[in-house]
Design a protein around this motif. Structure first.
Motif, PDB file in Angstrom:
ATOM      1  N   VAL A 269      90.311 -47.683  11.675  1.00  0.00           N
ATOM      2  CA  VAL A 269      88.966 -47.863  12.215  1.00  0.00           C
ATOM      3  C   VAL A 269      88.415 -46.482  12.562  1.00  0.00           C
ATOM      4  O   VAL A 269      89.019 -45.751  13.354  1.00  0.00           O
TER       5      VAL A 269
ATOM      6  N   GLY B 169      85.493 -43.522  13.730  1.00  0.00           N
ATOM      7  CA  GLY B 169      84.380 -43.235  14.621  1.00  0.00           C
ATOM      8  C   GLY B 169      83.274 -42.500  13.899  1.00  0.00           C
ATOM      9  O   GLY B 169      82.352 -41.965  14.521  1.00  0.00           O
TER      10      GLY B 169
ATOM     11  N   SER C  49      84.303 -49.357   9.855  1.00  0.00           N
ATOM     12  CA  SER C  49      83.458 -48.616  10.792  1.00  0.00           C
ATOM     13  C   SER C  49      82.222 -49.445  11.101  1.00  0.00           C
ATOM     14  O   SER C  49      81.786 -50.262  10.290  1.00  0.00           O
TER      15      SER C  49
ATOM     16  N   ASN D  64      80.874 -41.762  19.851  1.00  0.00           N
ATOM     17  CA  ASN D  64      81.231 -42.806  18.886  1.00  0.00           C
ATOM     18  C   ASN D  64      82.684 -43.261  18.988  1.00  0.00           C
ATOM     19  O   ASN D  64      83.011 -44.388  18.615  1.00  0.00           O
ATOM     20  N   PHE D  65      83.552 -42.386  19.488  1.00  0.00           N
ATOM     21  CA  PHE D  65      84.979 -42.707  19.451  1.00  0.00           C
ATOM     22  C   PHE D  65      85.396 -43.751  20.484  1.00  0.00           C
ATOM     23  O   PHE D  65      86.230 -44.616  20.176  1.00  0.00           O
TER      24      PHE D  65
ATOM     25  N   ARG E 126      84.497 -46.859  18.856  1.00  0.00           N
ATOM     26  CA  ARG E 126      85.501 -47.162  17.840  1.00  0.00           C
ATOM     27  C   ARG E 126      86.731 -47.820  18.462  1.00  0.00           C
ATOM     28  O   ARG E 126      87.320 -48.756  17.900  1.00  0.00           O
TER      29      ARG E 126
ATOM     30  N   GLY F 216      93.330 -45.529  14.539  1.00  0.00           N
ATOM     31  CA  GLY F 216      92.058 -44.840  14.401  1.00  0.00           C
ATOM     32  C   GLY F 216      92.020 -43.648  13.478  1.00  0.00           C
ATOM     33  O   GLY F 216      91.042 -42.900  13.500  1.00  0.00           O
TER      34      GLY F 216
END
Length: 379
Positions: free
Chosen positions: A183, A185, A212, A224-225, A228, A160
């Motif tokens: 990836v 967030g 994303s 958002n995380f 994600r 991440g």
């Protein structure tokens, strides 16, 4: 189910991309709901954009969703389209060839993914590596060790781009000249954390990818995380957790992996270290305890992986194994060992011990910590 431009080597048209962008904007709208609508009413995506509010409601859209579909955020759409026109930028909807197939098998795949870089990587065999943002010295070493070992064994490493274990995993892959996917967030035009902007560039330079589900300028938001994290685990066949507190994003990723019927691996640690408790919890719940790369690779012997630098790895392994009988190295524990204890155990002069420890530190075998030295492992 979904009508898509099927001409050879021809991707979605501008209008089709815009339609998928609108669908991705809709509040609380999922792939599952989209599937139900197009199958139940035997319609195509384009049909939704000629329907009125009454018809959309009849299809099953909520009032808020119908209004958003009829009056989308045009300014945001224009920005997204401009972003997609840049080199190596891709909009990947769920019908796209490059949309990760294993992610599509999960319960809540994103309707659309933004990808920057090598989109071919998204359908390679991936292992996710996640963990604490403030790892111990041993955790840092383990992150690089597993990332490098798995990468050279043919895996694409997905994480991440966060501080700590995530960043160290990406760094380990870059050093091994392997492939990694980050990836985010946030939007891909808004790299977060800022200190990893250079790392993101290096990932792209080394033929990796940034992914994303958020529009390019999307800022970092706490909610958002976790979203994600489900993509990280969803694109991967297994998730490896290296140091995590009981309440952490890493355990959220592991939970997603379990819900997605994926493998979960965990590295054990010191029972007194709070960052080991999350991994120990996962092991108690059935995650596989791993001590070396083969503990993971052995689970996937049915897969065909492209091994990298195999001969070099064997030479490095042989060199490290020869250290097993090293008296000085054997005098340093995996917990903080005071210098006087090291000297007493090995029976060597202090000056020689300090000189040799410095060499070992440069080679990544030990590290100096407050109160002495810490062995980093003989993998």
């Amino acid at each position: 189910m979904y009508q898509q431009n099927t001409a050879k080597h021809l991707g979605p048209s501008e209008e089709e991309n815009r339609q998928w962008l609108v669908l991705a904007q809709l509040p609380r709208f999922s792939v599952a709901k989209l599937r139900v609508i197009v199958q139940k009413y035997d319609i195509q995506i384009a049909d939704l954009f000629v329907a009125d509010s009454k018809q959309l409601t009849a299809y099953g859209f909520s009032e808020a969703q119908a209004q958003q579909l009829l009056r989308p955020n045009e300014q945001q759409l224009d920005k997204c389209m401009l972003w997609s026109e840049q080199n190596h930028h891709s909009l990947l909807n769920i019908t796209s060839t490059h949309y990760p197939k294993v992610l599509l098998q999960t319960a809540r795949p994103p309707i659309l993914l933004y990808c920057c870089g090598n989109k071919d990587l998204l359908n390679t065999h991936q292992i996710a590596i996640v963990g604490s943002r403030n790892p111990s010295a041993a955790g840092k070493q383990n992150a690089k060790y597993f990332a490098q070992g798995l990468s050279t064994s043919g895996w694409t490493i997905t994480s991440g781009l966060a501080l700590g274990i995530d960043g160290l995993a990406h760094e380990g892959v870059l050093q091994a000249l392997g492939k990694t996917i980050a990836v985010l967030g946030t939007g891909l035009s808004n790299i977060y954390p800022k200190r990893h902007v250079n790392m993101a560039s290096r990932i792209l330079e080394q033929n990796g990818a940034l992914v994303s589900e958020f529009y390019p300028d999307a800022p970092p938001k706490p909610e958002n995380f976790p979203r994600r994290n489900r993509i990280i685990s969803g694109m991967s066949l297994g998730t490896l957790v290296i140091e995590a507190a009981i309440k952490s994003g890493s355990l959220i990723t592991a939970r997603y992996a379990l819900e997605q019927n994926r493998d979960v691996f965990a590295v054990p640690g010191n029972i007194h270290n709070v960052l080991s408790k999350g991994c120990h919890y996962l092991i108690k719940q059935g995650a596989k305890l791993v001590e070396c790369v083969s503990d993971i690779s052995d689970e996937y012997q049915h897969l065909t992986l492209n091994f990298l630098n195999t001969q070099q790895n064997e030479l490095q392994k042989s060199a490290r194994q020869s250290l097993a009988s090293d008296k000085l190295l054997d005098s340093v524990d995996f917990e903080t060992t005071p210098l006087d204890i090291v000297v007493e155990r090995c029976g060597m002069p202090v000056a020689e011990v300090m000189s040799q420890l410095l060499e070992y530190e440069l080679r990544g075998l030990v590290t100096a910590v407050p109160g002495g030295y810490l062995k980093l492992g003989e993998k």
